[in-house]
Motif scaffolding. Structure first.
Motif, mmCIF file in Angstrom:
data_model
loop_
_atom_site.group_PDB
_atom_site.id
_atom_site.type_symbol
_atom_site.label_atom_id
_atom_site.label_comp_id
_atom_site.label_asym_id
_atom_site.label_seq_id
_atom_site.Cartn_x
_atom_site.Cartn_y
_atom_site.Cartn_z
ATOM 1 N N GLY A 262 61.086 57.300 34.614
ATOM 2 C CA GLY A 262 61.176 55.973 34.020
ATOM 3 C C GLY A 262 62.677 55.556 34.529
ATOM 4 N N ALA A 263 63.814 55.410 34.812
ATOM 5 C CA ALA A 263 64.945 55.103 34.531
ATOM 6 C C ALA A 263 64.304 54.477 36.467
ATOM 7 N N PHE A 264 65.399 53.484 35.689
ATOM 8 C CA PHE A 264 65.174 52.266 37.379
ATOM 9 C C PHE A 264 65.658 52.349 38.689
ATOM 10 N N ASP A 265 66.724 53.155 38.943
ATOM 11 C CA ASP A 265 67.401 53.374 40.046
ATOM 12 C C ASP A 265 68.772 54.917 39.632
ATOM 13 N N PHE A 266 69.291 54.861 40.513
ATOM 14 C CA PHE A 266 70.520 56.035 40.325
ATOM 15 C C PHE A 266 71.061 55.568 41.431
ATOM 16 N N ILE A 267 72.181 55.406 41.188
ATOM 17 C CA ILE A 267 73.490 55.216 42.377
ATOM 18 C C ILE A 267 74.443 56.885 41.859
ATOM 19 N N ARG A 268 75.190 57.007 43.034
ATOM 20 C CA ARG A 268 75.766 58.319 43.273
ATOM 21 C C ARG A 268 77.019 58.308 42.536
ATOM 22 N N LYS A 269 77.816 59.079 41.683
ATOM 23 C CA LYS A 269 79.356 58.612 41.103
ATOM 24 C C LYS A 269 80.041 58.701 42.006
ATOM 25 N N PRO A 270 80.823 57.361 41.750
ATOM 26 C CA PRO A 270 82.182 56.973 43.056
ATOM 27 C C PRO A 270 83.388 57.837 43.164
ATOM 28 N N SER A 271 83.834 58.877 44.009
ATOM 29 C CA SER A 271 84.700 59.473 44.312
ATOM 30 C C SER A 271 86.407 58.557 44.134
ATOM 31 N N ILE A 272 86.686 58.679 42.291
ATOM 32 C CA ILE A 272 87.956 58.008 42.303
ATOM 33 C C ILE A 272 89.008 58.240 43.246
ATOM 34 N N SER A 273 88.948 59.773 44.230
ATOM 35 C CA SER A 273 90.779 59.410 45.053
ATOM 36 C C SER A 273 90.254 58.333 46.466
ATOM 37 N N SER A 274 89.134 57.560 46.173
ATOM 38 C CA SER A 274 88.421 56.802 47.403
ATOM 39 C C SER A 274 89.070 55.616 46.828
ATOM 40 N N SER A 275 89.585 54.237 47.290
ATOM 41 C CA SER A 275 89.177 53.039 46.912
ATOM 42 C C SER A 275 87.861 53.080 47.744
ATOM 43 N N HIS A 276 87.604 52.700 48.841
ATOM 44 C CA HIS A 276 86.582 52.297 49.502
ATOM 45 C C HIS A 276 85.489 52.182 48.715
ATOM 46 N N ASP A 277 85.180 54.243 48.775
ATOM 47 C CA ASP A 277 83.309 54.593 48.428
ATOM 48 C C ASP A 277 83.729 53.732 46.772
ATOM 49 N N ILE A 278 84.377 53.582 45.937
ATOM 50 C CA ILE A 278 84.365 52.647 44.775
ATOM 51 C C ILE A 278 83.785 51.027 44.893
ATOM 52 N N ILE A 279 84.611 50.894 45.565
ATOM 53 C CA ILE A 279 84.229 49.253 46.595
ATOM 54 C C ILE A 279 82.040 49.669 46.635
ATOM 55 N N SER A 280 81.972 50.327 47.502
ATOM 56 C CA SER A 280 80.894 50.522 47.892
ATOM 57 C C SER A 280 79.666 50.986 46.899
ATOM 58 N N VAL A 281 80.092 51.600 45.728
ATOM 59 C CA VAL A 281 79.534 52.143 44.468
ATOM 60 C C VAL A 281 79.185 50.856 43.465
ATOM 61 N N GLY A 282 80.311 50.391 43.760
ATOM 62 C CA GLY A 282 80.287 48.837 43.161
ATOM 63 C C GLY A 282 79.248 47.370 43.600
#
Length: 467
Positions: free
Chosen positions: A100-120
């Motif tokens: 029943g979860a609506f959706d999911f995202i993978r956890k961002p890599s804390i060493s990559s600011s670009h990945d954090i922005i993309s996940v956000g």
């Protein structure tokens, strides 16, 4: 407008801080509280009554999957799972989507600011869609409640005729009816000959010539009919009055709801080869797709006479866990697709995350899978449009296309192209069972859907049509 309140659940204080900051970059959302494990999350949901929850999958004491089950049982609301990319995390994520979860995202890599922005960005998009779908459901429920409570409209009695009805002239005594007198009664006994297919069938023919339906409710009649295929004579375009047993009629006309039962030129020339295939089913879905695919594939029998190729929007590696999970439920052989695989009846192939999947024709009547790293399409790789487009030249196959729950409009454009090319059938999941009525809505609005059905009815009808 007050912001939506979000509960952030993660056992890592650092990750709770990152996720909270990403959420509050949008003024529509406010972090109402945080929890360090699933047990605390269940209590916080009851206490804070948030609009939405972000839930880590792997946590001590009570993991995200168990917390999700309890929340959906006691206080159902949209939950977005945050998953790591390890094997156990991916398996738990697939189970959470089924639960029943609506959706999911993978956890961002804390060493990559670009990945954090993309996940956000992905997280905020999912949160907005979750709230939008909740409001749509609430609006539909309110409308249904009002309709149920509304008093019945009083029936206006019919006005008596101003003049007495005219009696028919008496027949001559001992005489016989003339041809002119017999003709009107003969015509009345054969209503099929008195109604043009463009006007619509009379009520007593509704069982044969039904308009496109959504569940048990008739859909609105679109404004224009699809033009007849080029090269067909007017004689061929005359609809049959009866459909032979076991023969499924062509998709219905957008105007009349009826359809000429005319095989395409490709269908006439199609000769099943014992070594090859003559049928193929293609499926596309996104948000809510894992649960929809489970409902679909567990009702498809092992002797299904066609392979099923599937695009589910998902990151790399997760699609393998999805295929393995679905294989435990389905009578079919379900697997993650690989380059060069030969398609076989009774099997389902899921496009791997990060790759577009196409179907190509090989020698000897065989059809194979081609995986490419072309640019993302409609924001996705794999893309449903890419898969559907690859079916266009395969006119030796009887092709069937299905679009189920998902955000956006991926797949609709190429379903329209397949429909216009005369594929055997097209399906869309109806709004009442979609987690997100985005992709199916886009297809319906393009007027390229033969069957609009709730999720539980898609597999039985698909089996009937294909067999």
């Amino acid at each position: 407008m007050k912001p939506y309140r979000v509960l952030v659940v993660d056992d890592s204080a650092f990750m709770r801080k990152i996720i909270s900051d990403l959420i509050e970059k949008d003024d529509q959302f406010q972090v109402a509280g945080t929890a360090v494990n699933g047990r605390e999350a269940v209590g916080k949901v009851k206490e804070l009554k948030p609009d939405l929850v972000t839930m880590d999958v792997e946590m001590p004491e009570m993991n995200g999957l168990e917390a999700l089950r309890r929340i959906m049982l006691d206080h159902p609301l949209p939950v977005i799972m945050l998953s790591g990319i390890n094997e156990e995390g991916m398996k738990e994520t697939i189970l959470a989507l089924e639960g029943g979860a609506f959706d999911f995202i993978r956890k961002p890599s804390i060493s990559s600011s670009h990945d954090i922005i993309s996940v956000g960005e992905a997280l905020r998009e999912q949160m907005k869609e979750a709230m939008l779908e909740r409001e749509r459901r609430e609006a539909r429920s309110a409308s249904a409640l009002l309709a149920a409570e509304a008093p019945p409209v009083p029936r206006i009695p019919e006005s008596p005729p101003l003049l007495p009805p005219v009696k028919p002239a008496d027949k001559p005594v001992g005489g016989s009816e003339t041809k002119a007198e017999r003709l009107p009664r003969q015509v009345a006994k054969t209503p099929r000959e008195t109604h043009s297919p463009d006007i619509g069938a009379p009520e007593d023919l509704q069982s044969e010539n039904k308009p496109v339906r959504s569940g048990d409710r008739f859909k609105a009649v679109p404004p224009a009919a699809k033009p007849p295929a080029a090269g067909l004579s007017k004689a061929l375009l005359k609809p049959k009055t009866e459909t032979p047993a076991g023969n499924v009629p062509r998709p219905k006309s957008p105007i009349s709801g009826t359809a000429p039962d005319i095989p395409s030129a490709a269908a006439k020339e199609r000769k099943p080869d014992a070594k090859g295939l003559d049928k193929l089913v293609a499926v596309g879905c996104s948000t809510g797709g894992p649960r929809a695919l489970k409902a679909l594939l567990e009702k498809i029998p092992a002797d299904f006479p066609a392979p099923i190729v599937i695009v589910q929007h998902m990151p790399p590696n997760f699609t393998k866990s999805l295929a393995q999970r679905l294989n435990t439920f389905s009578p079919l052989d379900v697997m993650e697709a690989e380059q060069g695989m030969i398609l076989k009846k009774g099997a389902a192939y899921i496009a791997p995350g990060g790759y577009h999947m196409k179907v190509t024709e090989a020698a000897g009547g065989q059809f194979t899978i081609s995986l490419t790293k072309e640019e993302a399409r409609n924001g996705h790789r794999p893309s449903v449009d890419t898969l559907f487009e690859s079916l266009l030249p395969l006119d030796s196959l009887e092709r069937h296309a299905v679009i189920m729950t998902g955000m956006g409009g991926d797949g609709a454009k190429m379903m329209k192209s397949l429909y216009d090319a005369g594929v055997t059938s097209t399906f869309a999941e109806s709004e009442e069972t979609c987690v997100v009525y985005g992709m199916p809505r886009s297809a319906v609005e393009l007027q390229c859907v033969s069957y609009i059905l709730p999720l539980q009815d898609i597999a039985p009808r698909l089996v009937q049509v294909v067999k």
